[in-house]
Design an enzyme around this catalytic site. Structure first.
Site, PDB file in Angstrom:
ATOM      1  NE  ARG A  79      -3.986  -1.560  -4.701  1.00  0.00           N
ATOM      2  CZ  ARG A  79      -3.920  -1.907  -3.391  1.00  0.00           C
ATOM      3  NH1 ARG A  79      -3.519  -1.048  -2.530  1.00  0.00           N
ATOM      4  NH2 ARG A  79      -3.627  -3.097  -2.866  1.00  0.00           N
ATOM      5  CG  ASP A 128      -2.123  -0.804   1.153  1.00  0.00           C
ATOM      6  OD1 ASP A 128      -2.445  -1.405   0.209  1.00  0.00           O
ATOM      7  OD2 ASP A 128      -2.750  -1.157   2.330  1.00  0.00           O
ATOM      8  CE  LYS A 135     -11.126   9.663  -8.450  1.00  0.00           C
ATOM      9  NZ  LYS A 135     -12.344  10.442  -8.515  1.00  0.00           N
TER      10      LYS A 135
HETATM   11  P1  FDA Z   1     -14.266   9.034  -5.612  1.00  0.00           P
HETATM   12  O1  FDA Z   1     -13.739   9.519  -4.184  1.00  0.00           O
HETATM   13  O2  FDA Z   1     -14.420  10.117  -6.399  1.00  0.00           O
HETATM   14  O3  FDA Z   1     -15.581   8.068  -5.560  1.00  0.00           O
HETATM   15  C1  FDA Z   1     -16.076   7.930  -6.919  1.00  0.00           C
HETATM   16  C2  FDA Z   1     -17.584   7.314  -6.279  1.00  0.00           C
HETATM   17  O4  FDA Z   1     -17.438   6.031  -5.819  1.00  0.00           O
HETATM   18  C3  FDA Z   1     -18.297   8.056  -5.168  1.00  0.00           C
HETATM   19  O5  FDA Z   1     -19.146   9.148  -6.072  1.00  0.00           O
HETATM   20  C4  FDA Z   1     -19.097   7.001  -4.585  1.00  0.00           C
HETATM   21  O6  FDA Z   1     -20.298   6.653  -5.327  1.00  0.00           O
HETATM   22  C5  FDA Z   1     -18.270   5.886  -4.598  1.00  0.00           C
HETATM   23  N1  FDA Z   1     -17.247   6.014  -3.320  1.00  0.00           N
HETATM   24  C6  FDA Z   1     -16.182   6.362  -3.011  1.00  0.00           C
HETATM   25  N2  FDA Z   1     -15.570   6.110  -1.902  1.00  0.00           N
HETATM   26  C7  FDA Z   1     -16.784   5.969  -1.294  1.00  0.00           C
HETATM   27  C8  FDA Z   1     -16.734   5.564   0.184  1.00  0.00           C
HETATM   28  N3  FDA Z   1     -16.010   5.677   1.054  1.00  0.00           N
HETATM   29  N4  FDA Z   1     -18.122   5.207   0.567  1.00  0.00           N
HETATM   30  C9  FDA Z   1     -19.022   4.967  -0.382  1.00  0.00           C
HETATM   31  N5  FDA Z   1     -18.943   5.512  -1.701  1.00  0.00           N
HETATM   32  C10 FDA Z   1     -17.739   5.753  -2.002  1.00  0.00           C
HETATM   33  N6  FDA Z   1      -5.294   5.221  -1.195  1.00  0.00           N
HETATM   34  C11 FDA Z   1      -3.928   5.485  -1.014  1.00  0.00           C
HETATM   35  O7  FDA Z   1      -3.757   6.549  -0.472  1.00  0.00           O
HETATM   36  N7  FDA Z   1      -3.349   4.494  -0.571  1.00  0.00           N
HETATM   37  C12 FDA Z   1      -3.465   3.166  -0.829  1.00  0.00           C
HETATM   38  O8  FDA Z   1      -2.572   2.292  -1.119  1.00  0.00           O
HETATM   39  C13 FDA Z   1      -4.854   2.681  -1.372  1.00  0.00           C
HETATM   40  N8  FDA Z   1      -5.318   1.633  -1.581  1.00  0.00           N
HETATM   41  C14 FDA Z   1      -6.532   1.341  -2.358  1.00  0.00           C
HETATM   42  C15 FDA Z   1      -6.818   0.074  -2.748  1.00  0.00           C
HETATM   43  C16 FDA Z   1      -8.082  -0.020  -3.311  1.00  0.00           C
HETATM   44  C17 FDA Z   1      -8.282  -1.452  -3.837  1.00  0.00           C
HETATM   45  C18 FDA Z   1      -8.892   1.031  -3.580  1.00  0.00           C
HETATM   46  C19 FDA Z   1     -10.308   0.942  -4.282  1.00  0.00           C
HETATM   47  C20 FDA Z   1      -8.469   2.265  -3.327  1.00  0.00           C
HETATM   48  C21 FDA Z   1      -7.445   2.439  -2.402  1.00  0.00           C
HETATM   49  N9  FDA Z   1      -7.108   3.590  -1.762  1.00  0.00           N
HETATM   50  C22 FDA Z   1      -5.903   3.936  -1.438  1.00  0.00           C
HETATM   51  C23 FDA Z   1      -8.027   4.686  -1.704  1.00  0.00           C
HETATM   52  C24 FDA Z   1      -8.056   5.715  -2.921  1.00  0.00           C
HETATM   53  O9  FDA Z   1      -7.147   6.410  -2.853  1.00  0.00           O
HETATM   54  C25 FDA Z   1      -9.317   6.741  -2.687  1.00  0.00           C
HETATM   55  O10 FDA Z   1      -9.370   7.400  -1.739  1.00  0.00           O
HETATM   56  C26 FDA Z   1     -10.715   5.847  -2.725  1.00  0.00           C
HETATM   57  O11 FDA Z   1     -10.700   4.724  -3.704  1.00  0.00           O
HETATM   58  C27 FDA Z   1     -11.845   6.828  -3.452  1.00  0.00           C
HETATM   59  O12 FDA Z   1     -11.469   7.178  -4.548  1.00  0.00           O
HETATM   60  P2  FDA Z   1     -12.374   6.826  -6.019  1.00  0.00           P
HETATM   61  O13 FDA Z   1     -11.190   6.473  -6.977  1.00  0.00           O
HETATM   62  O14 FDA Z   1     -12.980   5.716  -5.542  1.00  0.00           O
HETATM   63  O15 FDA Z   1     -13.116   8.099  -6.428  1.00  0.00           O
END
Ligand code: FDA
Length: 309
Positions: A185, A135, A188
């Site tokens: 991976r 991570d 964001k």
């Molecule tokens: P965004 O936050 O814009 O969300 C898009 C849509 O997804 C939202 O509109 C909502 O519908 C849904 N959604 C997203 N988050 C939600 C929540 N918590 N509850 C409910 N709905 C939600 N970060 C990091 O800094 N280091 C790491 O090692 C990792 N590892 C990691 C592994 C995996 C498999 C994932 C999916 C994510 C991570 N992250 C992470 C977290 C990542 O950086 C980020 O904060 C989250 O994925 C939310 O960003 P989105 O890309 O989903 O977009």
């Protein structure tokens, strides 16, 4: 603004103490955390794998303060890897490891200790027939984490990297990580970062995500598209076609409890879909980052706090 406040709240000892006394079974916690025990996470994994999804398990805990705690985190990973192997689940399960949980922050020797500990976990994963992904945490750890990754990959070339699109440096990091077999991976980014190192607006982060995704999809590595964002998932699909990526040469990843219907849809469409499944009793920091991503979750959390016990 709310996101920043929640990420600051994550550091509040008072709230942490109050929330820490909530059972993991309480609504908001169990939505995002598979349970406290190895039994819990093995059962959740079994269900997800039977349903056509893959998993990456995260033993919760970060910012480890002493060597004993780092060692017990390593033991927890060794145990879960053994249980996955004994249960015949390693074809669909890997583990995700935070280097801060295995000693990275422990003074001048931290990086060496984290490398040694991560090596023990990688060896156990290899013995079990699976892989480890490191991570990525806040930006002060990026260089150290990438250099530990490069060392680990000498012996364990399948070790996965994580890069965060909100960091200005990440497009260049993606270019360095596109060689054959490199599992990367792209997410964001989930920490509160200063403007000097990170894009601050949603639009800038999304644009950076697309630029990084193009680099990874055009390269020879194995991109892991970690997002729940429907627009970015659609763009990933378009890039797969543009670069004629074979099925199985990339995967989608989402968090346990977030957009489960979309997870099922992608898996049913024959895509590799991996769910990041956290477990353990140190769930507070993880939960705060999930709340910060979606303010609608906050009211639910506050209600759980108010009615606890
Ligand atoms: P965004 O936050 O814009 O969300 C898009 C849509 O997804 C939202 O509109 C909502 O519908 C849904 N959604 C997203 N988050 C939600 C929540 N918590 N509850 C409910 N709905 C939600 N970060 C990091 O800094 N280091 C790491 O090692 C990792 N590892 C990691 C592994 C995996 C498999 C994932 C999916 C994510 C991570 N992250 C992470 C977290 C990542 O950086 C980020 O904060 C989250 O994925 C939310 O960003 P989105 O890309 O989903 O977009």
């Amino acid at each position: 603004m709310l996101r920043r406040s929640l990420l600051m709240l994550a550091r509040s000892e008072q709230i942490k103490h109050l929330a820490g006394s909530m059972p993991v079974s309480s609504g908001i916690v169990s939505r995002f955390v598979a349970g406290e025990s190895v039994d819990d996470v093995v059962e959740v994994s079994r269900g997800l794998i039977a349903d056509g999804r893959l998993v990456s398990l995260d033993h919760l805990g970060e910012d480890t303060l002493d060597r004993d705690q780092a060692d017990s985190t390593v033991q927890a990973y060794l145990e879960v890897l053994k249980r996955l192997a004994d249960s015949g689940l390693t074809h669909g399960a890997e583990v995700s490891v935070k280097l801060s949980a295995v000693g990275q922050a422990l003074g001048d020797d931290g990086a060496r200790l984290a490398l040694d500990n991560a090596r023990r976990i990688c060896q156990a994963a290899t013995n079990a027939g699976t892989t480890v992904t490191l991570d990525m945490e806040d930006h002060t750890t990026t260089d150290s984490t990438l250099s530990i990754l490069h060392e680990l990959r000498q012996d364990f070339p399948d070790t996965g990297a994580v890069v965060q699109a909100y960091l200005r440096r990440t497009e260049a990091d993606c270019r360095d990580l596109t060689r054959a077999g490199s599992r990367v991976r792209l997410c964001k980014g989930a920490y509160k970062e200063p403007e000097s190192v990170a894009y601050q607006s949603r639009a800038e982060v999304d644009l950076s995500y697309v630029r990084c995704l193009k680099v990874l999809m055009a390269g020879d590595g194995y991109p892991m598209v970690a997002t729940h964002d429907p627009t970015l998932i659609a763009i990933a699909g378009a890039l797969v076609s543009r670069y004629s990526r074979a099925k199985g040469s990339y995967e989608y990843q989402m968090l346990y409890g977030v957009r489960p219907d979309e997870q099922k849809r992608l898996a049913a469409a024959g895509k590799r879909m991996r769910v990041y499944v956290p477990y353990g009793d140190q769930w507070y920091g993880y939960l705060m980052r999930r709340l910060a991503e979606r303010p609608a979750n906050v009211a639910f959390f506050l209600r759980s706090l108010a009615t606890k016990g």
